[in-house]
Design an enzyme around this catalytic site. Structure first.
Site, PDB file in Angstrom:
ATOM      1  CD  GLU A  85      -2.929   8.228   7.434  1.00 55.31           C
ATOM      2  OE1 GLU A  85      -2.031   8.967   7.867  1.00 55.31           O
ATOM      3  OE2 GLU A  85      -2.855   7.603   6.358  1.00 55.31           O
ATOM      4  CB  CYS A 108      -2.652   1.181  -2.630  1.00 56.03           C
ATOM      5  SG  CYS A 108      -2.792   2.914  -3.030  1.00 56.03           S
ATOM      6  CG  ASN A 109      -9.174   1.072  -3.322  1.00 57.68           C
ATOM      7  OD1 ASN A 109     -10.166   0.604  -3.853  1.00 57.68           O
ATOM      8  ND2 ASN A 109      -8.808   0.736  -2.092  1.00 57.68           N
ATOM      9  CB  THR A 110      -4.277   5.351  -5.523  1.00 59.51           C
ATOM     10  OG1 THR A 110      -5.227   6.075  -4.725  1.00 59.51           O
ATOM     11  CG2 THR A 110      -3.631   6.281  -6.518  1.00 59.51           C
ATOM     12  CE1 TYR A 158       3.099   5.563  -3.154  1.00 59.39           C
ATOM     13  CE2 TYR A 158       2.022   3.686  -4.174  1.00 59.39           C
ATOM     14  CZ  TYR A 158       3.124   4.236  -3.554  1.00 59.39           C
ATOM     15  OH  TYR A 158       4.263   3.464  -3.346  1.00 59.39           O
ATOM     16  N   GLY A 159      -2.600   9.039  -3.857  1.00 55.02           N
ATOM     17  CA  GLY A 159      -3.889   9.493  -4.416  1.00 55.02           C
ATOM     18  C   GLY A 159      -3.862  10.843  -5.088  1.00 55.02           C
ATOM     19  CG  ASP A 200      -1.785   1.225   1.334  1.00 53.47           C
ATOM     20  OD1 ASP A 200      -2.472   1.519   0.339  1.00 53.47           O
ATOM     21  OD2 ASP A 200      -1.768   1.927   2.368  1.00 53.47           O
ATOM     22  CB  SER A 201       0.166   4.753  -0.795  1.00 53.09           C
ATOM     23  OG  SER A 201      -1.056   4.799  -0.081  1.00 53.09           O
ATOM     24  CB  CYS A 227     -10.103   5.153  -0.462  1.00 56.74           C
ATOM     25  SG  CYS A 227      -8.684   5.843   0.406  1.00 56.74           S
ATOM     26  CB  THR A 228      -6.569   1.714   2.070  1.00 58.74           C
ATOM     27  OG1 THR A 228      -6.050   3.036   1.898  1.00 58.74           O
ATOM     28  CG2 THR A 228      -5.973   0.779   1.046  1.00 58.74           C
ATOM     29  CG  HIS A 229      -7.067   5.803   4.801  1.00 55.71           C
ATOM     30  ND1 HIS A 229      -6.238   5.366   3.802  1.00 55.71           N
ATOM     31  CD2 HIS A 229      -6.262   6.340   5.762  1.00 55.71           C
ATOM     32  CE1 HIS A 229      -4.980   5.624   4.128  1.00 55.71           C
ATOM     33  NE2 HIS A 229      -4.966   6.209   5.303  1.00 55.71           N
TER      34      HIS A 229
HETATM   35  N1  DGL Z   1      -4.058   3.894  -0.065  1.00 54.56           N
HETATM   36  C1  DGL Z   1      -4.666   4.931  -0.855  1.00 54.56           C
HETATM   37  C2  DGL Z   1      -5.862   4.366  -1.615  1.00 54.56           C
HETATM   38  O1  DGL Z   1      -6.442   3.350  -1.239  1.00 54.56           O
HETATM   39  C3  DGL Z   1      -5.079   6.132  -0.003  1.00 54.56           C
HETATM   40  C4  DGL Z   1      -3.910   6.950   0.509  1.00 54.56           C
HETATM   41  C5  DGL Z   1      -3.101   7.591  -0.599  1.00 54.56           C
HETATM   42  O2  DGL Z   1      -3.586   8.530  -1.262  1.00 54.56           O
HETATM   43  O3  DGL Z   1      -2.010   7.139  -0.815  1.00 54.56           O
HETATM   44  O4  DGL Z   1      -6.238   4.892  -2.629  1.00 54.56           O
END
Ligand code: DGL
Length: 272
Positions: free
Chosen positions: A153, A74-76, A43-44, A11-12, A185-187
């Site tokens: 976070e 990571c979805n991004t 990463y987003g 993940d990012s 998105c992961t969060h």
């Molecule tokens: N992990 C990223 C996602 O799921 C979210 C955090 C980021 O922007 O890196 O898209």
């Protein structure tokens, strides 16, 4: 491939731990190696070419650790880099988009589906292309919700500021009467209470991490690749920046103590 080799997850940063939580709940005997690119998060808000470059480096790091499969939590990264990763590496790679989209289509009754994610994921139209590929009649409303990441976070899971932000972000999805909402998105699973309260109880929330976990499970079962050990799997965490903040947020995200966190030099990741 050795069945006792770990599952690699990257993940990012910290968010991918929501996916670790799902995978370890369903596959408790699996060993897991997690890489969080905490030095280069987020990463987003980055371009696809940067996210592809970073994702290739992240996957390479995991491959060197002899993982048997890679999950792009990571979805991004899933939205920008999955094709590039699959082209480059032979190892099986599972992302978030296809599993989340499929689960949403299995869930919706009115074929109106909402998608929320980072700016990159929404700009890439990753979920909508996947949804429309399977069901061209689906109506999709997408919305980038970048502020959800720092709020999760920060641990503001029940805070009035988070409610205010959610009201603002989710109003178009509400008026479009979506009956299913993909948490792309992961969060966002961390904020599911606020999101559910604001969007309404009649809307079904889809956690792509849960959907992807099912795919991981099927993949391992189908190829006889489940770890044969009856012991609880060993989890190791690698991060590209100082582990202190990671540990604190990780324990909150996972709801348990986290040890085995190692700092990796970015040079090792980038190969420079
Ligand atoms: N992990 C990223 C996602 O799921 C979210 C955090 C980021 O922007 O890196 O898209």
């Amino acid at each position: 491939m050795n069945r006792s080799n770990p599952i690699g997850i990257f993940d990012s940063g910290i968010g991918g731990l929501t996916v670790v939580k799902r995978i370890s709940a369903n596959l408790p005997n699996e060993n897991i190696i997690y890489f969080g690119d905490t030095a280069r998060v987020p990463y987003g808000s980055k371009s696809n070419s940067t996210v592809i470059e970073y994702s290739i480096q992240d996957a390479n790091f995991l491959i060197k650790k002899n993982v048997k499969l890679i999950v792009v939590a990571c979805n991004t990264a899933s939205s920008a880099a999955l094709d590039a990763l699959r082209e480059r590496f032979e190892i099986p790679i599972i992302g978030m988009i296809e599993p989340g989209a499929k689960m949403a289509l299995e869930t919706t009754k009115n074929e109106k589906i909402g998608v929320i994610g980072t700016n990159a994921t929404i700009n890439n139209k990753a979920y909508s292309s996947e949804l429309l590929k399977i069901d061209p009649k689906a109506e999709i409303v997408e919305k980038a919700c970048p502020l959800f990441v720092p709020l999760a976070e920060e641990g503001w899971l029940d805070h009035k500021a988070t409610y205010a932000v959610a009201e603002e972000y989710l109003k178009e999805l509400k008026s479009a009467k979506v009956d299913t909402l993909i948490l792309g998105c992961t969060h966002y699973p961390i904020l599911s209470k606020v999101i559910q309260d604001v969007i309404g109880n009649e809307v079904r929330l889809i956690d792509s991490g849960t959907a992807a976990t099912k795919i991981v499970e099927d993949y391992l079962n189908g190829r006889n690749l489940r770890n044969p050990s009856n012991n609880i799997g060993i989890h190791e965490y690698y991060v590209s920046d100082l582990p202190i903040k990671f540990k604190e947020v990780a324990e909150r995200f996972l709801g348990r103590k986290v040890s085995n966190i190692h700092k990796v030099d970015l040079e090792e990741i980038t190969g420079n």
